[in-house]
Motif scaffolding. Structure first.
Motif, PDB file in Angstrom:
ATOM      1  N   GLN A  86       0.831  -1.213   0.000  1.00  0.00           N
ATOM      2  CA  GLN A  86       0.000   0.000   0.000  1.00  0.00           C
ATOM      3  C   GLN A  86       0.859   1.254   0.000  1.00  0.00           C
ATOM      4  O   GLN A  86       0.417   2.304   0.456  1.00  0.00           O
ATOM      5  CB  GLN A  86      -0.909   0.004   1.234  1.00  0.00           C
ATOM      6  CG  GLN A  86      -2.028  -1.024   1.155  1.00  0.00           C
ATOM      7  CD  GLN A  86      -3.000  -0.863   2.293  1.00  0.00           C
ATOM      8  OE1 GLN A  86      -2.599  -0.560   3.410  1.00  0.00           O
ATOM      9  NE2 GLN A  86      -4.283  -1.062   2.027  1.00  0.00           N
ATOM     10  N   GLN A  87       2.090   1.117  -0.513  1.00  0.00           N
ATOM     11  CA  GLN A  87       3.022   2.241  -0.425  1.00  0.00           C
ATOM     12  C   GLN A  87       2.445   3.540  -0.990  1.00  0.00           C
ATOM     13  O   GLN A  87       2.513   4.591  -0.345  1.00  0.00           O
ATOM     14  CB  GLN A  87       4.320   1.890  -1.140  1.00  0.00           C
ATOM     15  CG  GLN A  87       5.266   3.067  -1.231  1.00  0.00           C
ATOM     16  CD  GLN A  87       6.678   2.702  -0.827  1.00  0.00           C
ATOM     17  OE1 GLN A  87       6.953   2.457   0.333  1.00  0.00           O
ATOM     18  NE2 GLN A  87       7.576   2.648  -1.791  1.00  0.00           N
ATOM     19  N   VAL A  90       0.012   5.010   1.340  1.00  0.00           N
ATOM     20  CA  VAL A  90       0.637   5.559   2.544  1.00  0.00           C
ATOM     21  C   VAL A  90       1.277   6.905   2.215  1.00  0.00           C
ATOM     22  O   VAL A  90       1.142   7.875   2.964  1.00  0.00           O
ATOM     23  CB  VAL A  90       1.693   4.580   3.109  1.00  0.00           C
ATOM     24  CG1 VAL A  90       2.406   5.215   4.304  1.00  0.00           C
ATOM     25  CG2 VAL A  90       1.043   3.282   3.547  1.00  0.00           C
ATOM     26  N   VAL A  91       1.949   6.957   1.064  1.00  0.00           N
ATOM     27  CA  VAL A  91       2.563   8.212   0.640  1.00  0.00           C
ATOM     28  C   VAL A  91       1.498   9.302   0.526  1.00  0.00           C
ATOM     29  O   VAL A  91       1.672  10.432   1.005  1.00  0.00           O
ATOM     30  CB  VAL A  91       3.308   8.019  -0.702  1.00  0.00           C
ATOM     31  CG1 VAL A  91       3.658   9.361  -1.328  1.00  0.00           C
ATOM     32  CG2 VAL A  91       4.565   7.184  -0.492  1.00  0.00           C
ATOM     33  N   ILE A  94       0.500  10.450   3.926  1.00  0.00           N
ATOM     34  CA  ILE A  94       1.505  11.316   4.554  1.00  0.00           C
ATOM     35  C   ILE A  94       1.419  12.724   3.952  1.00  0.00           C
ATOM     36  O   ILE A  94       1.483  13.729   4.663  1.00  0.00           O
ATOM     37  CB  ILE A  94       2.924  10.728   4.384  1.00  0.00           C
ATOM     38  CG1 ILE A  94       3.043   9.436   5.206  1.00  0.00           C
ATOM     39  CG2 ILE A  94       3.986  11.721   4.838  1.00  0.00           C
ATOM     40  CD1 ILE A  94       4.233   8.587   4.840  1.00  0.00           C
ATOM     41  N   GLN A  95       1.243  12.745   2.635  1.00  0.00           N
ATOM     42  CA  GLN A  95       1.109  14.055   2.000  1.00  0.00           C
ATOM     43  C   GLN A  95      -0.145  14.768   2.493  1.00  0.00           C
ATOM     44  O   GLN A  95      -0.188  15.988   2.573  1.00  0.00           O
ATOM     45  CB  GLN A  95       1.094  13.905   0.471  1.00  0.00           C
ATOM     46  CG  GLN A  95       2.515  13.751  -0.064  1.00  0.00           C
ATOM     47  CD  GLN A  95       2.585  13.118  -1.436  1.00  0.00           C
ATOM     48  OE1 GLN A  95       1.601  12.558  -1.922  1.00  0.00           O
ATOM     49  NE2 GLN A  95       3.748  13.205  -2.067  1.00  0.00           N
TER      50      GLN A  95
END
Lengths: 120, 622
Positions: A86-87, A90-91, A94-95
């Motif tokens: 799920q990178q 997740v990115v 975070i953004q």
């Protein structure tokens, strides 16, 4: 005084586990949410020190919930609960303003480390 | 959380940092105008502060913090470090060491570091730049790195970090709080790709110090290394140095000892099994036992290897000892250390630290003369003290030498005569006699008792310790030219190969460490030399010692007897025994001899057939 936590996940199992890990470490679980919409409502109501947020939840996903919560409180401390693969999500989270993440399957030590990082 | 379980780890790690600190301070003292050692010193103090704070050792953390303040001013200030400041830092290192040990063992109240704290504060105040505005800023800023160009920061995430791209993003988010981040490589979009390996770099325009940047980055989690710009390029980062090398873990030495004991028992049991198998003549059994033997040997060699430790772990604290001592005594000493990488069993290494310190103290205190005396004698004002380790066949040799005045033989001879140790008509005292005389309890190389080495420990203590370790000591001393102490040690302690010697009804084990060869006793070549029996062996005279006589065994010896040639350095002795009964690996057990036991035994062991035997000490026989 112990930190207050709102646990957001659609699976009872996951909520129980996270609650046990954090509760066992002295954090106070003040609320649980099963959907993104509930998460936003509960946050506004409870103003917890920390939110653990599952990415995939019914009606409104975790990322949208993060956006809404941060819009309401830019200082909100949100820890994403993700899975491998799920990178990109997740990115995005975070953004959107999430502070950190943990990857399932959870190791209690890793979860606590992440929580400490977020609250530190 | 219960932190007591981390106490030992804390102590061990702090000791490492203190050793580093002392080493770097010495380097700095050599070149006070260059501050190459400073980043490392700062990091050591900073790390100790962090660890101590984590453990809740507030006083240790406070001391480290104040030292850190001074160090920070030293690295930003333009002036070179002064001698007083270095001295203060040395004493701070001592203070930290004492306080850490005391605190970790619950004796914190016994240590008072308030004078050091006050001096650190005073030194920091003196270092404060005169212009006050912006002071707080300067305190935390790390020299140079002109604002605007930005400092380059390279980050390497841990290999087991999950979702590396997301983690890298968190790192970037965190440092953005410290300043403006730009020049991210690889590009942020590439970070989220699966091919991202966890290495990335960026530039940051910030007022924050290098340590703050690193701290912030590490706080993002899963960070392996952080490397900050050219400013610190000369000093490779700890972890960076480790990368590419073998990975290490810390193990409590007691575990290795316990493992060693078990393997010792296993080796003994294997011996017994091999013994029985020979008697059974069963090929299948022999096969099985053969496999077990080979595996045990492998296991034994692995564990022995795991216990091997480079001598620098003990040697590294000596330069500091020699420095302090020579200053205290007003002497100039150049101290050289050689062969730091030579390895010894940890247990042996731990045991030789104190004897070596004693020998170094002796060398500086009694060996090296004052500069005036040296110059008057036509020597350089600065004396040389050398500590060297080297491998010689199956032994490790450690040499402590000085170019001082040498041992005063006349004084020693007089004292030896007074005590009746040597014949009162003896004209002089030879090197090997010197050892025997000095080795007497209470005999000191000093004619006077000085504050430095007059602590009632003498050569006898060194001798006893070496014997316990299965090693030996030699002394060479030339008047006006200096003294050399040579220690010979087995590289490992617990398991040694030994020759089994029978005398009368008993068997004895003789470690091969000091066995040069064995020959048959040929009566035709027995002669007398200086009133003692000796054997002419290849044109050399070999003094003989009959183990029967030494042990007081009655009866007639066999007609054909072997001679075991023992060698300690240059000295050789032929030990006459009744019969040799092969070689065996023996597990050395500590041995507390009853009073009156001959001083020729270094330990005891149990042989493969289950019989306990005593281990002969070559040093006591030669």
């Amino acid at each position: 005084m112990s930190h207050t936590v709102l646990v957001c996940d659609d699976a009872i199992f996951m909520r129980t586990m996270i609650s046990d890990i954090l509760g066992g470490a002295g954090y106070e679980i003040v609320g649980e949410a099963e959907t993104g919409v509930q998460a936003i409502e509960q946050y506004k109501h409870l103003k917890p020190d920390l939110v653990t947020m599952d990415i995939v939840m019914p009606d409104l996903g975790g990322i949208e919930a993060v956006r809404e919560i941060v819009k309401f409180d830019p200082a909100a401390r949100i820890l994403m609960c993700s899975a491998m693969g799920q990178q990109a999500l997740v990115v995005e989270a975070i953004q959107a303003g999430a502070r950190d993440f943990v990857v399932k399957p959870f190791q209690p030590s890793r979860v606590l480390e992440a929580v400490q990082r977020v609250l530190g | 959380m219960d932190l007591s379980q981390y106490t030992e780890l804390f102590r061990a790690e702090t000791r490492d940092h203190l050793t580093t600190l002392n080493r770097l301070l010495l380097e700095w003292e050599q070149h006070p105008d260059q501050a190459e050692a400073l980043p490392g010193i700062f990091r050591a103090v900073h790390t100790m502060k962090g660890m101590a704070a984590t453990m809740g050792y507030a006083r240790v953390a406070d001391l480290a913090h104040r030292a850190e303040t001074l160090l920070d001013l030293l690295r930003t200030g333009g002036r070179a470090v002064t001698e007083e400041e270095l001295e203060l830092l040395f004493r701070t290192a001592d203070g930290l060491e004492a306080l850490v040990e005391a605190t970790a063992t619950g004796r914190e109240a016994e240590i008072d570091v308030t004078p050091i704290l006050a001096q650190l504060d005073a030194a920091s105040t003196q270092r404060e730049p005169p212009e006050q505005p912006g002071r707080a800023q300067r305190r935390i800023s790390f020299v140079a790195a002109p604002v605007g160009t930005g400092r380059k920061v390279a980050v390497h995430l841990r290999a087991d970090c999950l979702l590396k791209g997301a983690r890298a993003l968190i790192v970037l988010r965190r440092v953005e709080a410290l300043g403006t981040v730009h020049g991210v490589e690889p590009a942020p979009t590439a970070l989220a790709s699966d091919g991202f390996d966890g290495r990335f770099s960026f530039r940051i325009d910030t007022q924050a110090s290098g340590d703050q940047i690193e701290e912030e980055i590490r706080a993002a989690g899963d960070v392996e290394t952080v490397r900050l710009d050219a400013l610190e390029e000369g000093v490779p980062h700890e972890e960076e140095r480790e990368a590419g090398r073998t990975r290490h873990i810390r193990v409590d030495l007691r575990r290795l000892d316990a493992l060693m004991n078990v393997i010792g028992e296993l080796v003994a049991a294997r011996g017994r099994l091999e013994h029985l198998t020979v008697a059974r003549r069963d090929p299948e059994l022999a096969d099985g036992v053969g496999v077990i033997s080979s595996l045990t040997r492998q296991l034994q060699s692995e564990i022995l290897q795991a216990r091997m430790t480079p001598v620098w772990q003990v040697f590294d604290r000596f330069p500091r000892v020699v420095r302090d001592l020579s200053r205290q005594l007003g002497k100039q000493v150049q101290f050289r250390v050689e062969g730091k990488e030579i390895e010894l069993d940890r247990a042996i290494l731990d045991e030789i630290g104190d004897p070596l310190i004693h020998m170094l103290r002796n060398a500086v205190d009694h060996g090296i003369e004052t500069p005036e005396v040296r110059v008057a004698a036509g020597k350089p004002a600065a004396g040389q003290v050398t500590l060297a380790a080297l491998r010689d066949r199956e032994t490790v040799v450690i040499i402590v030498s000085d170019d001082g005045r040498g041992i005063d033989r006349a004084k020693i001879l007089a004292e030896a005569k007074r005590r009746g140790v040597v014949d009162e008509h003896a004209p002089e005292i030879a090197d090997d006699q010197l050892l025997r005389v000095l080795g007497r309890s209470g005999f000191s190389t000093a004619g006077r008792v000085s504050e430095v080495s007059g602590r009632g420990v003498g050569v006898d203590v060194i001798l006893t310790r070496m014997r316990e370790l299965g090693g030996s000591v030699e002394i060479r001393s030339v008047p006006g030219e200096g003294s050399t102490f040579t220690l010979r040690l087995p590289p490992t302690l617990a398991i040694v190969r030994a020759l089994l010697a029978r005398v009368g009804g008993e068997r004895y084990a003789l470690p091969l460490t000091h066995v040069a060869e064995t020959v048959e006793l040929d009566e035709a070549h027995v002669t007398h030399f200086e009133g003692k029996q000796a054997l002419l062996l290849r044109d050399a005279v070999l003094p003989l010692v009959h183990l029967r006589e030494v042990l007081g065994v009655g009866g007639a010896p066999p007609t054909r007897r072997p001679v075991v040639v023992l060698q300690l350095g240059d000295r050789r002795t032929g030990l006459v025994i009744d019969r040799m009964e092969g070689q065996q690996e023996i597990v050395v057990k500590a041995f507390a001899p009853p009073r009156g036991t001959l001083p020729i035994f270094s330990g005891a062991t149990v042989l493969g057939d289950g019989e306990p035997v005593l281990i002969l000490d070559a040093g006591g026989l030669v």
